[in-house]
Design an enzyme around this catalytic site. Structure first.
Site, PDB file in Angstrom:
ATOM      1  N   LYS A  74       0.843  -1.194   0.000  1.00  0.00           N
ATOM      2  CA  LYS A  74       0.000   0.000   0.000  1.00  0.00           C
ATOM      3  C   LYS A  74       0.880   1.246   0.000  1.00  0.00           C
ATOM      4  O   LYS A  74       1.898   1.300   0.684  1.00  0.00           O
ATOM      5  CB  LYS A  74      -0.884  -0.034   1.253  1.00  0.00           C
ATOM      6  CG  LYS A  74      -1.981   1.009   1.323  1.00  0.00           C
ATOM      7  CD  LYS A  74      -2.829   0.757   2.572  1.00  0.00           C
ATOM      8  CE  LYS A  74      -4.057   1.672   2.631  1.00  0.00           C
ATOM      9  NZ  LYS A  74      -4.907   1.337   3.804  1.00  0.00           N
ATOM     10  N   SER A 153      -9.442   0.561   2.721  1.00  0.00           N
ATOM     11  CA  SER A 153      -8.700   1.428   1.830  1.00  0.00           C
ATOM     12  C   SER A 153      -7.490   0.765   1.177  1.00  0.00           C
ATOM     13  O   SER A 153      -6.840   1.363   0.318  1.00  0.00           O
ATOM     14  CB  SER A 153      -8.228   2.665   2.606  1.00  0.00           C
ATOM     15  OG  SER A 153      -7.368   2.288   3.680  1.00  0.00           O
ATOM     16  N   SER A 177      -9.765  -1.563   7.004  1.00  0.00           N
ATOM     17  CA  SER A 177      -9.136  -1.352   5.697  1.00  0.00           C
ATOM     18  C   SER A 177      -8.164  -2.422   5.246  1.00  0.00           C
ATOM     19  O   SER A 177      -7.674  -2.382   4.118  1.00  0.00           O
ATOM     20  CB  SER A 177      -8.438   0.018   5.676  1.00  0.00           C
ATOM     21  OG  SER A 177      -9.390   1.048   5.618  1.00  0.00           O
TER      22      SER A 177
END
Length: 472
Positions: A74, A153, A177
């Site tokens: 990420k 996310s 997330s």
């Protein structure tokens, strides 16, 4: 390079053919630049750095736990070394061109474990979103059906792991997330106990709630990565000194002796009936496999969802609020709205919120885990929505749907508990349905053991997403 290889398969090949590590790295980067961008999941690559790292690893200790294993993460995870300084944009136009100030402790640990860092993957802006929509960096497409969301996310991380490009990727979890995108894409997602893994060097959102962890296709791969990430870090105020554990050691021990609860009143009643029914059937199945099952009540759990939302907003304002005057026009409306919500929380109310959380945890956990080791819930409370139907920007009616998505995940963050999610089947659209096991603090090894037993029974990854079938 075959797609969909496990960490153990990659380690075996790397140790037999050290010279092949560079070629494997090149093919992973090629796939991230091709299929990864096709899925709108890849945001940054540095092929020269990754190849240099691969060559260095190849001449080193072949017994390292992630020797030559290619990973990507990420985009919230910083890298700032003499060899490379990578972007740190937090998925936002408001941070365009911003570079990482330091290397995240987690990235440093993976480097030392022998992993190859192959790039960065799309995050929702500021990690404030549960569907994966990102008008600036791109909205990742679910490899099982590209019309559907990946969840957020950590959406880019979920997409490339589910597409088989890398065996694992780091995400972050403040209200779900890691677990939401892992569940949407049929992956294993591990949200560890608050403080077990350092957040230092990770783009921040909520000082009290942010956690780091892996998304993988198997329980074993998640356990291998988790084993490399733990350890006290004085640069993270929330870091806790805990025993170093190899989380793979006991994972094949089965369910016998494990006491598992089913929290029906909030988690099943708050989920659509078809999802709740799948969880209830799984609960019956794990009892047949040797677990001791019982119903559990968690008084006041319904209050933790909105309190978690408020705590995120309040602490996001503390981190990013001073920039609002200059950057508000570069933020999407959802991000701006949530940060502004926190701006109206006074210091007194914020202190009361923290005290309320501490008090609830102190009163709830001893009672909750007096007779059980963990409890079982759904992850997504309903079938996955499409990217179009869940886009609040073009469909304001989607706001209520988006708010409900974190119904089963936010309470876990509020309580600071570890959780592991894993796929258990498919929904009416042929998309993954997942369950989460939530345990007492620092019970990751037991959660992994339980999840591995379920994984052996279900064998979810015997199938492959049709939309990337031609990739490997």
């Amino acid at each position: 390079m075959p797609f969909y290889q496990s960490i153990s398969e990659i380690l075996s090949e790397n140790r037999q053919d050290v010279a092949g590590i560079g070629a494997r790295t090149a093919k992973v980067i090629e796939a991230l630049d091709g299929l990864g961008r096709e899925l709108d999941a890849t945001v940054f690559l540095d092929p020269e750095f990754s190849q240099d790292q691969a060559q260095s690893v190849a001449t080193g200790d072949a017994d390292l736990p992630l020797f030559g294993v290619p990973l990507a993460h990420k985009e919230l995870y910083g890298r700032n070394t003499k060899a490379a300084i990578w972007p740190d944009e937090g998925g936002s136009k408001s941070c365009k061109g911003q570079l990482a100030k330091k290397t995240a402790t987690t990235i440093d640990k993976l480097d030392k474990a022998g992993a190859i860092d192959c790039g960065r993957l799309v995050s929702v802006e500021y990690a404030l979103g549960v569907t994966g929509h990102n008008a600036y960096a791109g909205t990742p497409k679910n490899p099982w059906n590209r019309d559907y969301v990946c969840g957020g996310s950590s959406s880019g991380s979920a997409a490339v792991v589910a597409a088989g490009i890398v065996p694992g990727a780091l995400g972050s979890d403040t209200g779900g997330s890691i677990r939401l995108p892992a569940a949407a894409c049929g992956l294993v997602g591990i949200k560890p106990t608050q403080g077990l893994i350092s957040r230092s060097g990770i783009f921040p959102l909520s000082a009290s709630l942010d956690t780091a962890g892996p998304l993988t296709r198997s329980v074993e791969d998640g356990a291998r990565i988790l084993s490399c990430l733990t350890g006290y870090d004085s640069t993270d105020a929330m870091s806790i000194k805990a025993a170093k554990i190899d989380y793979t050691e006991q994972m094949e021990a089965g369910l016998h002796g494990i006491k598992i609860g089913l929290a029906e009143r909030y988690f099943l009643e708050g989920s659509d009936s078809d999802i709740a029914d799948m969880i209830a059937r799984l609960f019956d199945q794990i009892n047949q496999l040797g677990a001791a099952g019982s119903d559990v009540e968690i008084p006041g759990i319904e209050n933790t969802n909105p309190l978690n939302v408020l705590l995120i907003a309040s602490e996001a304002t503390k981190v990013h609020g001073n920039k609002l005057k200059d950057i508000h026009s570069d933020l999407n409306a959802q991000t701006l709205m949530r940060i502004l919500t926190g701006a109206f929380t006074s210091e007194t109310d914020y202190s009361r919120l923290l005290a309320c959380r501490a008090d609830y945890i102190a009163k709830t956990l001893p009672v909750l885990f007096d007779k059980i080791d963990m409890f079982l819930t759904p992850v997504w409370p309903f079938a996955l929505p499409t990217i179009e139907n869940s886009d609040v920007g073009s469909n304001p009616a989607a706001a209520a749907l988006v708010q409900k998505i974190g119904h089963n995940t936010r309470p876990v963050n509020f309580l600071g508990l570890p959780a592991i999610c894993l796929p258990i089947g498919v929904d009416k659209n042929g998309l993954p349905v997942s369950a989460q096991l939530v345990g007492k603090p620092f019970s990751e090894a037991l959660l992994i053991r339980a999840a591995r037993t379920i994984e052996r029974e279900i064998c979810f990854w015997d199938r492959r997403p049709d939309s990337v079938a031609n990739a490997g």
